[in-house]
Design a protein around this motif. Structure first.
Motif, PDB file in Angstrom:
ATOM      1  N   VAL A 183       0.926  -1.209  -0.149  1.00  0.00           N
ATOM      2  CA  VAL A 183       0.028  -0.034   0.027  1.00  0.00           C
ATOM      3  C   VAL A 183       0.974   1.415  -0.079  1.00  0.00           C
ATOM      4  O   VAL A 183       1.764   1.289   1.025  1.00  0.00           O
ATOM      5  CB  VAL A 183      -0.830   0.026   1.218  1.00  0.00           C
ATOM      6  CG1 VAL A 183      -1.925   1.137   1.004  1.00  0.00           C
ATOM      7  CG2 VAL A 183      -1.824  -1.157   1.283  1.00  0.00           C
ATOM      8  N   LEU A 184       0.909   1.998  -1.092  1.00  0.00           N
ATOM      9  CA  LEU A 184       1.554   3.217  -1.355  1.00  0.00           C
ATOM     10  C   LEU A 184       0.958   4.460  -1.109  1.00  0.00           C
ATOM     11  O   LEU A 184       0.063   4.606  -1.790  1.00  0.00           O
ATOM     12  CB  LEU A 184       2.381   3.095  -2.480  1.00  0.00           C
ATOM     13  CG  LEU A 184       3.219   1.635  -2.948  1.00  0.00           C
ATOM     14  CD1 LEU A 184       3.611   1.704  -4.336  1.00  0.00           C
ATOM     15  CD2 LEU A 184       4.161   1.518  -2.076  1.00  0.00           C
ATOM     16  N   PHE A 185       1.367   5.218  -0.100  1.00  0.00           N
ATOM     17  CA  PHE A 185       0.723   6.568   0.095  1.00  0.00           C
ATOM     18  C   PHE A 185       1.183   7.882  -0.553  1.00  0.00           C
ATOM     19  O   PHE A 185       2.629   7.867  -0.744  1.00  0.00           O
ATOM     20  CB  PHE A 185       0.375   6.774   1.405  1.00  0.00           C
ATOM     21  CG  PHE A 185      -0.429   5.924   2.302  1.00  0.00           C
ATOM     22  CD1 PHE A 185      -1.701   5.956   2.247  1.00  0.00           C
ATOM     23  CD2 PHE A 185       0.091   4.726   2.829  1.00  0.00           C
ATOM     24  CE1 PHE A 185      -2.643   5.267   3.000  1.00  0.00           C
ATOM     25  CE2 PHE A 185      -0.735   3.765   3.556  1.00  0.00           C
ATOM     26  CZ  PHE A 185      -2.151   3.968   3.630  1.00  0.00           C
ATOM     27  N   ASP A 186       0.576   8.509  -1.305  1.00  0.00           N
ATOM     28  CA  ASP A 186       1.270   9.750  -1.664  1.00  0.00           C
ATOM     29  C   ASP A 186       0.560  11.077  -0.773  1.00  0.00           C
ATOM     30  O   ASP A 186      -0.600  11.347  -0.612  1.00  0.00           O
ATOM     31  CB  ASP A 186       0.590  10.079  -3.130  1.00  0.00           C
ATOM     32  CG  ASP A 186       0.901  11.458  -3.983  1.00  0.00           C
ATOM     33  OD1 ASP A 186       2.330  11.682  -3.925  1.00  0.00           O
ATOM     34  OD2 ASP A 186       0.373  12.193  -4.095  1.00  0.00           O
ATOM     35  N   PHE A 187       1.663  11.914  -0.373  1.00  0.00           N
ATOM     36  CA  PHE A 187       1.494  12.872   0.416  1.00  0.00           C
ATOM     37  C   PHE A 187       1.978  14.286  -0.175  1.00  0.00           C
ATOM     38  O   PHE A 187       1.889  15.339   0.485  1.00  0.00           O
ATOM     39  CB  PHE A 187       1.931  12.771   1.856  1.00  0.00           C
ATOM     40  CG  PHE A 187       1.467  11.731   2.534  1.00  0.00           C
ATOM     41  CD1 PHE A 187       0.217  11.846   3.212  1.00  0.00           C
ATOM     42  CD2 PHE A 187       2.207  10.529   2.543  1.00  0.00           C
ATOM     43  CE1 PHE A 187      -0.139  11.042   3.903  1.00  0.00           C
ATOM     44  CE2 PHE A 187       1.680   9.563   3.206  1.00  0.00           C
ATOM     45  CZ  PHE A 187       0.434   9.380   4.224  1.00  0.00           C
ATOM     46  N   LEU A 188       2.264  13.841  -1.620  1.00  0.00           N
ATOM     47  CA  LEU A 188       3.025  15.175  -2.218  1.00  0.00           C
ATOM     48  C   LEU A 188       1.948  16.000  -3.232  1.00  0.00           C
ATOM     49  O   LEU A 188       2.235  16.998  -3.883  1.00  0.00           O
ATOM     50  CB  LEU A 188       4.049  14.925  -3.294  1.00  0.00           C
ATOM     51  CG  LEU A 188       5.063  14.195  -2.105  1.00  0.00           C
ATOM     52  CD1 LEU A 188       6.389  13.552  -3.281  1.00  0.00           C
ATOM     53  CD2 LEU A 188       5.858  15.138  -1.174  1.00  0.00           C
ATOM     54  N   ASN A 189       0.773  15.522  -3.379  1.00  0.00           N
ATOM     55  CA  ASN A 189      -0.180  16.118  -4.223  1.00  0.00           C
ATOM     56  C   ASN A 189       0.393  16.093  -5.527  1.00  0.00           C
ATOM     57  O   ASN A 189      -0.101  17.022  -6.285  1.00  0.00           O
ATOM     58  CB  ASN A 189      -0.448  17.549  -3.757  1.00  0.00           C
ATOM     59  CG  ASN A 189      -1.133  17.393  -2.615  1.00  0.00           C
ATOM     60  OD1 ASN A 189      -2.070  16.638  -2.024  1.00  0.00           O
ATOM     61  ND2 ASN A 189      -0.979  18.359  -1.373  1.00  0.00           N
TER      62      ASN A 189
END
Length: 469
Positions: free
Chosen positions: A289-295
């Motif tokens: 599960v890969l999360f993106d927090f950089l928009n």
């Protein structure tokens, strides 16, 4: 007539001369230099002239080379010192004389007019030809670089029961088929059978890929597109029930298919039970599960994930598919668009297409996927008149059905299959993902091309398979 000089000594030369005696050599005259009687074959033909002397003697060899205009000299000697000395003598007399030598000692001969046959390499190549699952390429004809290759079609190959004319052959060709000790010159309608061997000609690098493709057996999907399954979740654009349905379908597909890993990409994460649930999926060794927090933009994220993770199947829902269809088309990998009721309700699969050649090219993927998912295949034949191409694809599907014990229903009907299928929710539709599907939907209402009506099933499960014309 060409004059050939053979300088011979040793067991290899005796076998070579014996072979030469049995060939039709009437177009050439052979001059044989030897210095041991054991080198000579039992029988001697008229166009073979024999001379007994030591070729390492320059005084004895030079007059012969100067007096006779030899087209070629072949050196088959059993002693390294004799080989080197004889070669040096020949070059002292004529720098451009064509020489072929059998090298058993890894001699370092850098000479554009000399062909060096390394015996160790030749034996190694010959032995490797008898190993299973090793490409067999011609070494003594053409360029000898792998542009001519013999490939056996194994039981279970994606190429069995396919017509030659429907096999994409870019930068390579099927020149011949060997079957039951006979050679077949293929026509477009010729069908490949299990245990056939094909003679393929083409670019060596392309043939290596063809070899791997032919040897690839069923039960490998999402190969050859990639190793892993992928899904994309936008927690702002999707509610919890949509996220859960998509994740459940993705995990089910990952479990049933030969998928190495399931990669769940999450963007715009928001706090709550669903975020905790997504983090919990990461506890499985086969789920990332890969999360993106950089928009970052969706396209940049997806392209980056595809570049680094060998994605072979992209699973998404109706909303994402319809909004980003052009982008998904350009990815050139299978796209599973989910339906409304969960994939666990799917009981069979359907193929709706009038383009027989394209369906046959993708048939191995269709059978592979349906077999792993445990789904029967329904192939709709809704052409009223006899069509030879249509009959060929029906024959192809029926043969694959028998070979892999996968049930295939050939449904011949003069009715519109879309109307028959619309009330049903328990099928997966295989769709050829072509550029024509990107046309505005209103244009499809004026078209008789059934593939352009794919959008009628957008609420159902559809697997879009990329096709390159």
């Amino acid at each position: 007539m060409k004059k050939i000089l053979i300088i011979a000594d040793g067991s290899e030369s005796r076998a070579f001369l014996q072979r030469l005696e049995n060939l039709d050599t009437s177009e050439n005259i052979y001059h044989i230099v030897y210095y041991r009687d054991t080198t000579l074959p039992a029988k001697r033909r008229e166009q073979f002239l024999y001379y007994r002397f030591d070729p390492t003697s320059y005084i004895k060899l030079a007059p012969m080379i100067e007096d006779i205009d030899f087209f070629q000299v072949m050196l088959v000697l059993g002693n390294k010192i004799d080989m080197q000395a004889t070669y040096d003598n020949l070059r002292r007399v004529d720098q451009q004389l064509s020489i072929v030598m059998l090298d058993k000692w890894d001699l370092h001969i850098d000479d554009p007019h000399t062909v060096v046959l390394n015996q160790h390499e030749r034996i190694a190549n010959l032995l490797s030809n008898y190993l299973p699952d090793i490409p067999l390429w011609a070494q003594n004809i053409g360029l000898g670089q792998g542009e001519v290759m013999e490939i056996k079609i194994p039981f279970g190959s994606a190429y069995v029961y396919r017509h030659v004319g429907n096999i994409e052959q870019k930068r390579w060709r099927i020149a011949a088929i060997y079957r039951n000790q006979k050679i077949i010159l293929p026509e477009p309608k010729t069908m490949l059978m299990p245990d056939d061997a094909i003679l393929a000609v083409g670019n060596p690098n392309v043939l290596k890929g063809v070899y791997k493709s032919i040897k690839r057996q069923f039960g490998q999907f999402p190969h050859p597109y990639g190793q892993n399954t992928y899904t994309f979740i936008d927690m702002v654009a999707m509610n919890d029930s949509q996220i859960e349905l998509l994740c459940n379908d993705a995990m089910l597909m990952h479990a049933k298919l030969n998928s190495k890993k399931l990669i769940i990409r999450v963007v715009n994460p928001r706090l709550g039970k669903m975020l905790d649930k997504l983090k919990g999926y990461h506890e499985s060794a086969s789920i990332d599960v890969l999360f993106d927090f950089l928009n970052l933009s969706m396209q940049r994220i997806v392209l980056g994930d595809l570049e680094h993770n060998s994605i072979g199947l992209f699973i998404t829902d109706k909303a994402f598919f319809t909004h980003h269809m052009l982008f998904l088309y350009r990815l050139k990998i299978p796209i599973l668009k989910t339906g409304n009721n969960g994939f666990f309700n799917i009981r069979h699969s359907v193929v709706l297409s009038e383009e027989s050649d394209k369906i046959e090219q993708l048939s191995s993927v269709i059978f592979d996927c349906a077999s792993q998912l445990g789904l029967d295949i329904s192939f709709y034949d809704f052409t009223a008149d006899f069509n030879e191409e249509r009959e060929k694809i029906i024959e192809h599907f029926e043969n694959l059905s028998k070979l892999f014990e996968e049930k295939v229903r050939i449904i011949k009907t003069d009715k519109n299959p879309i109307r028959e299928l619309l009330p049903q929710d328990d099928f997966l539709q295989f769709v050829i993902f072509e550029k024509k599907l990107l046309e505005p939907r209103w244009m499809a209402f004026f078209s008789t091309d059934i593939e352009k009506h794919y959008f009628r099933f957008l609420d159902k499960y559809q697997l879009f398979l990329p096709y390159e014309s």
